[in-house]
Scaffold this motif. Structure first.
Motif, PDB file in Angstrom:
ATOM      1  N   SER A  17      50.791  45.398  32.492  1.00 36.88           N
ATOM      2  CA  SER A  17      50.907  44.105  31.815  1.00 36.88           C
ATOM      3  C   SER A  17      49.986  43.073  32.459  1.00 36.88           C
ATOM      4  O   SER A  17      49.272  42.333  31.760  1.00 36.88           O
ATOM      5  CB  SER A  17      52.361  43.635  31.879  1.00 36.88           C
ATOM      6  N   SER A  18      49.965  43.048  33.781  1.00 40.41           N
ATOM      7  CA  SER A  18      49.110  42.106  34.504  1.00 40.41           C
ATOM      8  C   SER A  18      47.634  42.361  34.214  1.00 40.41           C
ATOM      9  O   SER A  18      46.863  41.425  33.969  1.00 40.41           O
ATOM     10  CB  SER A  18      49.384  42.240  36.005  1.00 40.41           C
ATOM     11  N   LEU A  19      47.232  43.616  34.219  1.00 36.68           N
ATOM     12  CA  LEU A  19      45.831  43.957  33.946  1.00 36.68           C
ATOM     13  C   LEU A  19      45.469  43.666  32.496  1.00 36.68           C
ATOM     14  O   LEU A  19      44.350  43.231  32.207  1.00 36.68           O
ATOM     15  CB  LEU A  19      45.547  45.414  34.304  1.00 36.68           C
ATOM     16  N   ALA A  20      46.405  43.898  31.585  1.00 36.32           N
ATOM     17  CA  ALA A  20      46.143  43.606  30.174  1.00 36.32           C
ATOM     18  C   ALA A  20      45.881  42.111  29.984  1.00 36.32           C
ATOM     19  O   ALA A  20      44.979  41.719  29.234  1.00 36.32           O
ATOM     20  CB  ALA A  20      47.315  44.061  29.312  1.00 36.32           C
ATOM     21  N   GLU A  21      46.652  41.279  30.679  1.00 27.65           N
ATOM     22  CA  GLU A  21      46.460  39.829  30.586  1.00 27.65           C
ATOM     23  C   GLU A  21      45.136  39.391  31.213  1.00 27.65           C
ATOM     24  O   GLU A  21      44.591  38.348  30.849  1.00 27.65           O
ATOM     25  CB  GLU A  21      47.616  39.104  31.270  1.00 27.65           C
ATOM     26  N   ALA A  22      44.622  40.202  32.149  1.00 29.21           N
ATOM     27  CA  ALA A  22      43.405  39.852  32.879  1.00 29.21           C
ATOM     28  C   ALA A  22      42.131  40.391  32.213  1.00 29.21           C
ATOM     29  O   ALA A  22      41.045  40.193  32.746  1.00 29.21           O
ATOM     30  CB  ALA A  22      43.497  40.384  34.303  1.00 29.21           C
ATOM     31  N   ARG A  23      42.260  41.034  31.068  1.00 32.31           N
ATOM     32  CA  ARG A  23      41.086  41.623  30.396  1.00 32.31           C
ATOM     33  C   ARG A  23      39.887  40.691  30.431  1.00 32.31           C
ATOM     34  O   ARG A  23      39.999  39.516  30.081  1.00 32.31           O
ATOM     35  CB  ARG A  23      41.395  41.923  28.935  1.00 32.31           C
ATOM     36  N   GLY A  24      38.756  41.259  30.886  1.00 35.99           N
ATOM     37  CA  GLY A  24      37.517  40.511  30.871  1.00 35.99           C
ATOM     38  C   GLY A  24      37.334  39.526  32.009  1.00 35.99           C
ATOM     39  O   GLY A  24      36.294  38.890  32.117  1.00 35.99           O
ATOM     40  N   HIS A  25      38.326  39.379  32.851  1.00 36.66           N
ATOM     41  CA  HIS A  25      38.279  38.438  33.974  1.00 36.66           C
ATOM     42  C   HIS A  25      38.309  39.235  35.271  1.00 36.66           C
ATOM     43  O   HIS A  25      39.377  39.633  35.741  1.00 36.66           O
ATOM     44  CB  HIS A  25      39.445  37.449  33.918  1.00 36.66           C
ATOM     45  N   ARG A  26      37.146  39.452  35.835  1.00 36.24           N
ATOM     46  CA  ARG A  26      37.008  40.374  36.960  1.00 36.24           C
ATOM     47  C   ARG A  26      37.853  40.011  38.174  1.00 36.24           C
ATOM     48  O   ARG A  26      38.447  40.884  38.789  1.00 36.24           O
ATOM     49  CB  ARG A  26      35.545  40.546  37.336  1.00 36.24           C
ATOM     50  N   GLU A  27      37.887  38.750  38.544  1.00 39.23           N
ATOM     51  CA  GLU A  27      38.668  38.381  39.731  1.00 39.23           C
ATOM     52  C   GLU A  27      40.161  38.624  39.518  1.00 39.23           C
ATOM     53  O   GLU A  27      40.857  39.063  40.427  1.00 39.23           O
ATOM     54  CB  GLU A  27      38.401  36.934  40.142  1.00 39.23           C
ATOM     55  N   GLN A  28      40.644  38.367  38.304  1.00 39.34           N
ATOM     56  CA  GLN A  28      42.050  38.625  38.002  1.00 39.34           C
ATOM     57  C   GLN A  28      42.332  40.127  37.984  1.00 39.34           C
ATOM     58  O   GLN A  28      43.379  40.572  38.448  1.00 39.34           O
ATOM     59  CB  GLN A  28      42.448  37.992  36.673  1.00 39.34           C
ATOM     60  N   LEU A  29      41.400  40.899  37.436  1.00 40.71           N
ATOM     61  CA  LEU A  29      41.551  42.354  37.448  1.00 40.71           C
ATOM     62  C   LEU A  29      41.609  42.869  38.881  1.00 40.71           C
ATOM     63  O   LEU A  29      42.468  43.685  39.230  1.00 40.71           O
ATOM     64  CB  LEU A  29      40.397  43.028  36.694  1.00 40.71           C
ATOM     65  N   LYS A  30      40.700  42.385  39.705  1.00 41.72           N
ATOM     66  CA  LYS A  30      40.648  42.812  41.106  1.00 41.72           C
ATOM     67  C   LYS A  30      41.941  42.426  41.828  1.00 41.72           C
ATOM     68  O   LYS A  30      42.494  43.220  42.591  1.00 41.72           O
ATOM     69  CB  LYS A  30      39.438  42.186  41.800  1.00 41.72           C
ATOM     70  N   SER A  31      42.442  41.241  41.565  1.00 48.65           N
ATOM     71  CA  SER A  31      43.703  40.799  42.185  1.00 48.65           C
ATOM     72  C   SER A  31      44.867  41.692  41.764  1.00 48.65           C
ATOM     73  O   SER A  31      45.717  42.044  42.587  1.00 48.65           O
ATOM     74  CB  SER A  31      44.005  39.356  41.804  1.00 48.65           C
ATOM     75  N   GLY A  32      44.902  42.049  40.494  1.00 45.78           N
ATOM     76  CA  GLY A  32      45.957  42.940  40.005  1.00 45.78           C
ATOM     77  C   GLY A  32      45.892  44.312  40.655  1.00 45.78           C
ATOM     78  O   GLY A  32      46.925  44.894  40.997  1.00 45.78           O
ATOM     79  N   LEU A  33      44.694  44.827  40.824  1.00 43.73           N
ATOM     80  CA  LEU A  33      44.516  46.121  41.486  1.00 43.73           C
ATOM     81  C   LEU A  33      44.925  46.027  42.950  1.00 43.73           C
ATOM     82  O   LEU A  33      45.620  46.909  43.463  1.00 43.73           O
ATOM     83  CB  LEU A  33      43.063  46.580  41.363  1.00 43.73           C
ATOM     84  N   PHE A  34      44.510  44.966  43.624  1.00 42.65           N
ATOM     85  CA  PHE A  34      44.857  44.746  45.028  1.00 42.65           C
ATOM     86  C   PHE A  34      46.377  44.740  45.198  1.00 42.65           C
ATOM     87  O   PHE A  34      46.926  45.413  46.080  1.00 42.65           O
ATOM     88  CB  PHE A  34      44.239  43.413  45.472  1.00 42.65           C
ATOM     89  N   LEU A  35      47.065  43.996  44.355  1.00 41.47           N
ATOM     90  CA  LEU A  35      48.518  43.925  44.408  1.00 41.47           C
ATOM     91  C   LEU A  35      49.136  45.292  44.131  1.00 41.47           C
ATOM     92  O   LEU A  35      50.063  45.718  44.831  1.00 41.47           O
ATOM     93  CB  LEU A  35      49.023  42.885  43.402  1.00 41.47           C
ATOM     94  N   TYR A  36      48.633  45.997  43.131  1.00 42.59           N
ATOM     95  CA  TYR A  36      49.140  47.339  42.824  1.00 42.59           C
ATOM     96  C   TYR A  36      49.021  48.258  44.031  1.00 42.59           C
ATOM     97  O   TYR A  36      49.979  48.966  44.373  1.00 42.59           O
ATOM     98  CB  TYR A  36      48.390  47.955  41.628  1.00 42.59           C
ATOM     99  N   LEU A  37      47.866  48.291  44.669  1.00 45.03           N
ATOM    100  CA  LEU A  37      47.671  49.187  45.806  1.00 45.03           C
ATOM    101  C   LEU A  37      48.671  48.891  46.918  1.00 45.03           C
ATOM    102  O   LEU A  37      49.299  49.816  47.459  1.00 45.03           O
ATOM    103  CB  LEU A  37      46.230  49.098  46.322  1.00 45.03           C
ATOM    104  N   HIS A  38      48.841  47.633  47.243  1.00 46.31           N
ATOM    105  CA  HIS A  38      49.810  47.282  48.288  1.00 46.31           C
ATOM    106  C   HIS A  38      51.228  47.686  47.884  1.00 46.31           C
ATOM    107  O   HIS A  38      51.960  48.283  48.678  1.00 46.31           O
ATOM    108  CB  HIS A  38      49.759  45.781  48.605  1.00 46.31           C
ATOM    109  N   GLN A  39      51.613  47.388  46.670  1.00 44.91           N
ATOM    110  CA  GLN A  39      52.979  47.699  46.232  1.00 44.91           C
ATOM    111  C   GLN A  39      53.209  49.203  46.155  1.00 44.91           C
ATOM    112  O   GLN A  39      54.287  49.689  46.520  1.00 44.91           O
ATOM    113  CB  GLN A  39      53.267  47.044  44.887  1.00 44.91           C
ATOM    114  N   ALA A  40      52.211  49.945  45.702  1.00 40.79           N
ATOM    115  CA  ALA A  40      52.359  51.400  45.600  1.00 40.79           C
ATOM    116  C   ALA A  40      52.550  52.019  46.979  1.00 40.79           C
ATOM    117  O   ALA A  40      53.431  52.870  47.172  1.00 40.79           O
ATOM    118  CB  ALA A  40      51.131  52.004  44.906  1.00 40.79           C
ATOM    119  N   TYR A  41      51.750  51.599  47.943  1.00 45.63           N
ATOM    120  CA  TYR A  41      51.909  52.143  49.291  1.00 45.63           C
ATOM    121  C   TYR A  41      53.211  51.670  49.932  1.00 45.63           C
ATOM    122  O   TYR A  41      53.854  52.427  50.667  1.00 45.63           O
ATOM    123  CB  TYR A  41      50.697  51.799  50.161  1.00 45.63           C
ATOM    124  N   GLU A  42      53.631  50.463  49.647  1.00 52.22           N
ATOM    125  CA  GLU A  42      54.918  49.987  50.163  1.00 52.22           C
ATOM    126  C   GLU A  42      56.073  50.812  49.621  1.00 52.22           C
ATOM    127  O   GLU A  42      57.084  51.001  50.296  1.00 52.22           O
ATOM    128  CB  GLU A  42      55.127  48.510  49.811  1.00 52.22           C
TER     129      GLU A  42
END
Length: 92
Positions: A17-42
């Motif tokens: 959902s977060s990535l879908a909202e960030a479509r076309g906005h690279r910094e928002q996409l990168k932030s969503g990925l960053f958050l996902y990686l941390h949460q997945a490893y946690e």
């Protein structure tokens, strides 16, 4: 295990959902990925599970987000950059 599965499913849905909202906005996409990686490893996912959930197994985050090929390519490039930095923080 059911609790972890439910939590992973929630992570998948929230990240998509977060990535879908960030479509076309690279910094928002990168932030969503960053958050996902941390949460997945946690949550205790190992590196193979992290990438499977992101874009390999079905359903996966990238498919659910409905991103175009440019956004997907960007996120995969960012994954290759971010994961080697984030994974060791969680012992991987």
């Amino acid at each position: 295990m059911s609790g972890k599965t439910d939590t992973v499913e929630t992570l998948i849905q929230n990240t998509a959902s977060s990535l879908a909202e960030a479509r076309g906005h690279r910094e928002q996409l990168k932030s969503g990925l960053f958050l996902y990686l941390h949460q997945a490893y946690e949550l205790g996912l190992d590196p193979d599970e992290v990438v499977d959930v992101l874009g390999v197994k079905q359903p996966n985050i990238l498919d659910l987000a409905g991103l175009d090929e440019h956004d997907v390519h960007f996120l995969l490039e960012q994954y290759e950059t971010l994961d080697p930095v984030i994974a060791p923080v969680y012992g991987h």
